[in-house]
Design a protein around this motif. Sequence first.
Motif, PDB file in Angstrom:
ATOM      1  N   GLN A   1       0.822  -1.205   0.000  1.00 33.70           N
ATOM      2  CA  GLN A   1       0.000   0.000   0.000  1.00 33.70           C
ATOM      3  C   GLN A   1       0.865   1.266   0.000  1.00 33.70           C
ATOM      4  O   GLN A   1       0.566   2.242  -0.702  1.00 33.70           O
ATOM      5  CB  GLN A   1      -0.946  -0.023   1.202  1.00 33.70           C
ATOM      6  CG  GLN A   1      -2.016  -1.082   1.070  1.00 33.70           C
ATOM      7  CD  GLN A   1      -2.646  -1.486   2.385  1.00 33.70           C
ATOM      8  OE1 GLN A   1      -2.373  -0.877   3.434  1.00 33.70           O
ATOM      9  NE2 GLN A   1      -3.494  -2.507   2.358  1.00 33.70           N
TER      10      GLN A   1
ATOM     11  N   VAL B   1      -8.609   1.081   6.862  1.00 31.70           N
ATOM     12  CA  VAL B   1      -7.916   0.022   6.120  1.00 31.70           C
ATOM     13  C   VAL B   1      -7.945  -1.232   6.987  1.00 31.70           C
ATOM     14  O   VAL B   1      -7.510  -1.199   8.144  1.00 31.70           O
ATOM     15  CB  VAL B   1      -6.471   0.414   5.782  1.00 31.70           C
ATOM     16  CG1 VAL B   1      -5.810  -0.668   4.923  1.00 31.70           C
ATOM     17  CG2 VAL B   1      -6.438   1.758   5.061  1.00 31.70           C
TER      18      VAL B   1
ATOM     19  N   PHE C   1      -7.838  -0.564  -1.951  1.00 27.01           N
ATOM     20  CA  PHE C   1      -7.002   0.497  -1.399  1.00 27.01           C
ATOM     21  C   PHE C   1      -6.779   1.598  -2.442  1.00 27.01           C
ATOM     22  O   PHE C   1      -6.836   2.790  -2.128  1.00 27.01           O
ATOM     23  CB  PHE C   1      -5.662  -0.075  -0.932  1.00 27.01           C
ATOM     24  CG  PHE C   1      -4.765   0.936  -0.286  1.00 27.01           C
ATOM     25  CD1 PHE C   1      -4.927   1.293   1.042  1.00 27.01           C
ATOM     26  CD2 PHE C   1      -3.754   1.550  -1.016  1.00 27.01           C
ATOM     27  CE1 PHE C   1      -4.108   2.245   1.641  1.00 27.01           C
ATOM     28  CE2 PHE C   1      -2.919   2.499  -0.428  1.00 27.01           C
ATOM     29  CZ  PHE C   1      -3.093   2.839   0.903  1.00 27.01           C
TER      30      PHE C   1
END
Length: 257
Positions: A26, A207, A216
Motif C-alpha cells: 500500500q 484500512v 485500497f
Amino acid sequence: MYHAVAHTPAAATHGLSVTPEAFAEQMDLLGDRGFTPLTTAQLAAAWRCRGALPRRPVLITFDDGYEGVHRHALPVLTKHGFASTVFVSTGWLRGPDDCGGALDTMLDWDQVREIAAAGSEIGGHSHTHPQLDQLADDQLGFEVRHCTEAIAGQLGEPPVSFAFPYGYSTRRVRRTVRAAGYMQSLAVGNALARRRQGPYALERLTVRRRTGIEEFERLVEGRAIARDFARDRALTKGYALVRGVRRALQAGRRPDR
C-alpha cells in the motif's frame, strides 16, 4: 486509518489489522502515485491558515499504539520518507502508565520516541480507550487530560492532535478535547477529510485485513467510497443514535451531539 500491523495479530484486532506485506504494498502504491503524506498537525495547520498543500496530500494514521507499528510499519515509512501520525492510548502502552486492558502487544515509550524521532507525529487517543461520549464529565476530563500529560511527560511536549476512540464524539467531547489544548481531532466516518468538516471532526477511511490493493487504490483515489463503506456507514449512524439515547437516559437530559 490503520490499527495493528502484524503477521498474527490477536483475535480482537484481527479484522482491523493489516499484514506487513499488505502495508508495504500500500505504501508503494502511494509512492508510485505521487502522494505526499503529512502529519495531522501539518494538514490542519494548512487548512486553518489557508496555506498551500503539497501535491496529492494524504494522512497515514495509526490508532491505539500497537507494537507492530514500530516493528513493521516504521521501516517502510522510513524507506519512503513518509510522515504519519500515531495516536496512542497511554494506559495501554507498556511502561509506567500501563493499566492493562490492551488488546494486543503494545508499543513501549522508547519505541514511541523512536517513531517520533523518525518524523511521525504522536497524538492522543485517550488513556484507557473508552467510548468517550458515554462518560460523565469528570471521567471524560480525566481520560483526555491524563493522556495529554503522559505524552507530554514522556516526549517533552504536549500532543496537538487527537483521535476519538472508536471514532465516537459529540459536541461535549469535542469541547473537552479542545479545552485540553488539542488543535485538531480525527473521527472515522469512512469518508475523505474535507475542510468544511472543521478541525475537530475530520473523517478517515478504515484500512482492514480484507482491504485488497484494488480497494485500497479506490480509497486513496477517492473512488467508490460510498459503495465500499455503505454497510459501515449505515451501522455507524444507527449506533450513534443508540449511544446518544443511552447517554441521555443515564444523565437524565437530552442527547448531545
